[in-house]
Enzyme design. Structure first.
Site: not given
Length: 247
Positions: A214-215
């Site tokens: 995730c980012t």
């Protein structure tokens, strides 16, 4: 003698309301702080304990398993020699990414929360089925948390082209070289884990590895992607001497 006017009933009620509101806000702040500590620290502690214990189980199984060359452990798609002739439920091997400074990462089947929350990386079974390192062609596609629950891919942004990604099984070191990154894409962009990963610049089948997480940090809005390509394999010797990239 002058006397101060007595406060009205309404002002007393209002003061009491403000006092109660302040106490509630302080309590909510403490609860929120405890939740953040739990999410970003305590889940890491629990995940590290679990992953370490499972990793020890895998290594003990590798030591106890018969040689993959013996008749007792024939190689098969479900129990490959490269994985030590095991059923792979506890884990298929260990990922090493020196640039991430995250030590060894146990890799298991699946990317559901109940898998990744145990401080491991998981290979995709859905929506695109991952290849495995010993397959002749395909994309070995992995996911892990960036924050909390071990945060094994927290430092994925440190990985650069040319960096090494090494996957360890009982009998083989698989050495990959990073060739591309995608710093942000939609969580629905399944093309990045396709057999020939879209957006990577590669157009022909090969033996690829894909790391996803995730980012931005502390969110799950988008996905961060790193791609590598197999450059060689090395047999594991009796001392389990790591390849040069890990020394």
């Amino acid at each position: 003698m002058l006397r101060a006017a007595s406060p009205s009933r309404s002002s007393l009620v209002f003061a009491g309301f403000l006092s109660l509101l302040g106490e509630l806000l302080v309590t909510a702040g403490l609860v929120l702080a405890l939740f953040v500590v739990y999410s970003l620290w305590w889940t890491d502690v629990l995940a590290e304990r679990h992953a370490s214990a499972r990793g020890d189980v895998v290594r003990r199984q590798w030591q106890a398993a018969p040689s993959p060359a013996s008749p007792a452990s024939p190689a098969s798609p479900a129990s490959p020699a490269g994985a030590g002739g095991l059923g792979m439920r506890d884990g298929i091997g260990f990922l090493h990414v020196p640039a991430m400074r995250n030590g060894e990462v146990l890799v298991k089947r699946g990317t559901a929360p109940e898998v990744l929350n145990d401080g491991v990386a998981g290979y995709y079974t859905d929506p695109v089925k991952s290849a495995l390192p010993w397959d002749e062609k395909g994309n070995f596609s992995l996911a892990a948390h960036r924050d909390g629950h071990g945060a094994k891919f927290h430092n994925i942004d440190r990985v650069r082209n040319g960096d090494a990604v090494v996957f360890e099984t009982r009998d083989t070191w698989y050495v990959y070289k990073v060739f591309a990154q995608l710093r942000r894409t939609s969580k629905y962009d399944v093309g990045v884990i396709a057999p020939v990963p879209k957006g990577s610049g590669r157009t022909a089948p090969g033996r690829y590895i894909t790391l996803t997480t995730c980012t931005p940090v502390y969110t799950s809005r988008f996905r961060y992607v790193v791609w590598g390509e197999l450059v060689r394999t090395e047999p594991v010797d009796a001392k389990r001497t790591p390849p040069a990239e890990l020394r």
